[in-house]
Design a protein around this motif. Sequence first.
Motif, PDB file in Angstrom:
ATOM      1  N   PRO A 183      32.558  43.220  51.124  1.00 52.45           N
ATOM      2  CA  PRO A 183      32.058  44.522  51.600  1.00 52.45           C
ATOM      3  C   PRO A 183      32.024  45.545  50.472  1.00 52.45           C
ATOM      4  CG  PRO A 183      34.341  44.255  52.195  1.00 52.45           C
ATOM      5  CD  PRO A 183      33.941  42.969  51.521  1.00 52.45           C
ATOM      6  N   GLY A 184      31.160  45.330  49.511  1.00 54.99           N
ATOM      7  CA  GLY A 184      31.064  46.166  48.316  1.00 54.99           C
ATOM      8  C   GLY A 184      30.403  45.354  47.226  1.00 54.99           C
ATOM      9  N   LEU A 185      30.925  45.435  46.011  1.00 51.49           N
ATOM     10  CA  LEU A 185      30.355  44.688  44.894  1.00 51.49           C
ATOM     11  C   LEU A 185      30.510  43.186  45.135  1.00 51.49           C
ATOM     12  CD1 LEU A 185      29.117  44.816  42.009  1.00 51.49           C
ATOM     13  CD2 LEU A 185      31.465  44.686  41.147  1.00 51.49           C
ATOM     14  N   ILE A 186      29.384  42.469  45.142  1.00 47.94           N
ATOM     15  CA  ILE A 186      29.437  41.022  45.324  1.00 47.94           C
ATOM     16  C   ILE A 186      28.815  40.269  44.160  1.00 47.94           C
ATOM     17  CG2 ILE A 186      27.304  40.935  46.699  1.00 47.94           C
ATOM     18  CD1 ILE A 186      28.697  38.664  48.351  1.00 47.94           C
ATOM     19  N   PHE A 331      35.497  34.755  54.246  1.00 45.42           N
ATOM     20  CA  PHE A 331      36.533  35.343  53.380  1.00 45.42           C
ATOM     21  C   PHE A 331      35.863  36.124  52.268  1.00 45.42           C
ATOM     22  CE2 PHE A 331      35.361  31.291  51.631  1.00 45.42           C
ATOM     23  CZ  PHE A 331      35.363  31.475  50.255  1.00 45.42           C
ATOM     24  N   ASP A 332      36.652  36.948  51.583  1.00 48.06           N
ATOM     25  CA  ASP A 332      36.139  37.771  50.493  1.00 48.06           C
ATOM     26  C   ASP A 332      36.449  37.093  49.167  1.00 48.06           C
ATOM     27  OD1 ASP A 332      35.428  39.659  48.635  1.00 48.06           O
ATOM     28  OD2 ASP A 332      36.528  41.316  49.569  1.00 48.06           O
ATOM     29  N   PRO A 333      35.434  36.583  48.451  1.00 46.69           N
ATOM     30  CA  PRO A 333      35.673  35.885  47.193  1.00 46.69           C
ATOM     31  C   PRO A 333      35.788  36.823  46.001  1.00 46.69           C
ATOM     32  CG  PRO A 333      33.346  35.849  47.657  1.00 46.69           C
ATOM     33  CD  PRO A 333      34.001  36.587  48.808  1.00 46.69           C
ATOM     34  N   GLY A 334      35.522  38.118  46.211  1.00 45.02           N
ATOM     35  CA  GLY A 334      35.447  39.036  45.088  1.00 45.02           C
ATOM     36  C   GLY A 334      34.102  38.912  44.395  1.00 45.02           C
ATOM     37  N   PRO A 335      33.790  39.834  43.486  1.00 43.74           N
ATOM     38  CA  PRO A 335      32.464  39.833  42.854  1.00 43.74           C
ATOM     39  C   PRO A 335      32.261  38.658  41.920  1.00 43.74           C
ATOM     40  CG  PRO A 335      33.873  41.515  41.879  1.00 43.74           C
ATOM     41  CD  PRO A 335      34.612  40.987  43.074  1.00 43.74           C
ATOM     42  N   ALA A 336      31.059  38.115  41.943  1.00 43.06           N
ATOM     43  CA  ALA A 336      30.654  37.028  41.047  1.00 43.06           C
ATOM     44  C   ALA A 336      29.908  37.614  39.859  1.00 43.06           C
ATOM     45  CB  ALA A 336      29.770  36.037  41.791  1.00 43.06           C
ATOM     46  N   MET A 337      29.833  36.848  38.766  1.00 42.10           N
ATOM     47  CA  MET A 337      29.097  37.304  37.591  1.00 42.10           C
ATOM     48  C   MET A 337      27.612  36.971  37.680  1.00 42.10           C
ATOM     49  SD  MET A 337      31.388  38.925  36.040  1.00 42.10           S
ATOM     50  CE  MET A 337      30.334  39.482  34.692  1.00 42.10           C
TER      51      MET A 337
END
Length: 415
Positions: A183-186, A331-337
């Motif tokens: 829910p934000g930077l992905i 689930f939230d994986p955090g932002p990817a590059m």
Amino acid sequence: MTSSAARTALDLTADLPVPALEDFYRDLHRHPELSLREHRTAAALAGRLREAGYDTTEGVGGTGVVGVLRNGDGPTVLLRADMDALPVTEETGLPYSSETDGVMHACGHDLHVTWLAGAARALAAGRDTWSGTLVLVGQPAEETGGGAARMVADGLHERFPAADVLLAQHVVPGPAGLYPHSPGLIMSASTDLDIVVHGRGGHGSRPETTVDPVVTAAYIVTRLQTVVSREIAARESAVLTVGRIEAGTRHNIIPSEARIALNLRTQSPDVRERMIAAVRRVAAGECAAAGCPAEPTVTVGDDFPVTFNDAGTDRRIASVHGEVFGTGTVFDPGPAMASEDFPRLAAGRIPYSYWFVTGTPADVWNAAPGGDDLMTRLESVPSNHSPHFAPDLSTVAPGVRTLVSGALASLSAED
């Protein structure tokens, strides 16, 4: 308590024509098309949309497709699938491998188009369960970063109903059956840079009469490796990759120039600008040290914006996905590059949710080394852009359900 959107999505997708969708996917996979050449793919998607009752327009932004289904008062929801393939020679060994030499759907866009076609049919068939307007988009040229902007420039939001929310998804490596949301930077921004080193050419036997751009380019490449490690704070995420270096024509000729192509991945405008400035400085410094007859030419090329989900929109979609697929699947994986041009469809004002669908076949995942270490396994299985990338056909139906349930969570429910 299951929401009405989740219950309705399960009802509308209970009888999906899965074999036919799988055949559609295999056909798209056999016939990949590069960016802005997606004529066959676009025609195939347009045909499916028309069959489902959508008012369909082709040729938007080049080869883009837009299908509109008006169904009373309510929000306008845009669902997007990208269509282009990559200049990759397929090595999957699949019985439906690419029949086009040197071109492959190595990023899964064929699966995205299949999902969109399936969702179009299910939502049209179930129009008595929702009200509002659907805008379904087959987008060209995602891989080059220009397709979304081309569609917007060609009147996507003026010629067709203006969207209140945008939804999109992407297949990624991982055990099939997971639906990561952030829910934000992905995803990160991407910037291409090209450097031309200007030397003075000559005979390989007399290097003292030349200024060798190959040696200078080598020093530039080596020095660039310190930009992230020594100029970017550890709390920041950034990647610098030199993807190509070209110079010369013969063994014994010192060329007059060398070319370097590199890519930056960043998650903030400040870091991006600092990295571009560092590349310019390093290139200029090494060329000055070598005595080049002219300063290097540094050109900023294609770029992709960061993908930053609207938090409220993404949480709503993630919640319905959790209801549809069960506890632990979201689930939230955090932002990817990695990077995407999808945010450009938002034109800086429309909220959106972009999520992932994992698609590694079970046998491939189970055979990967790493045991319970997810990251080790992810590094071992074929990823997007690999010549071995082959999503599991078992993801066809779930990928349709994610789009259908996301759309229903954004439309007005009918009593």
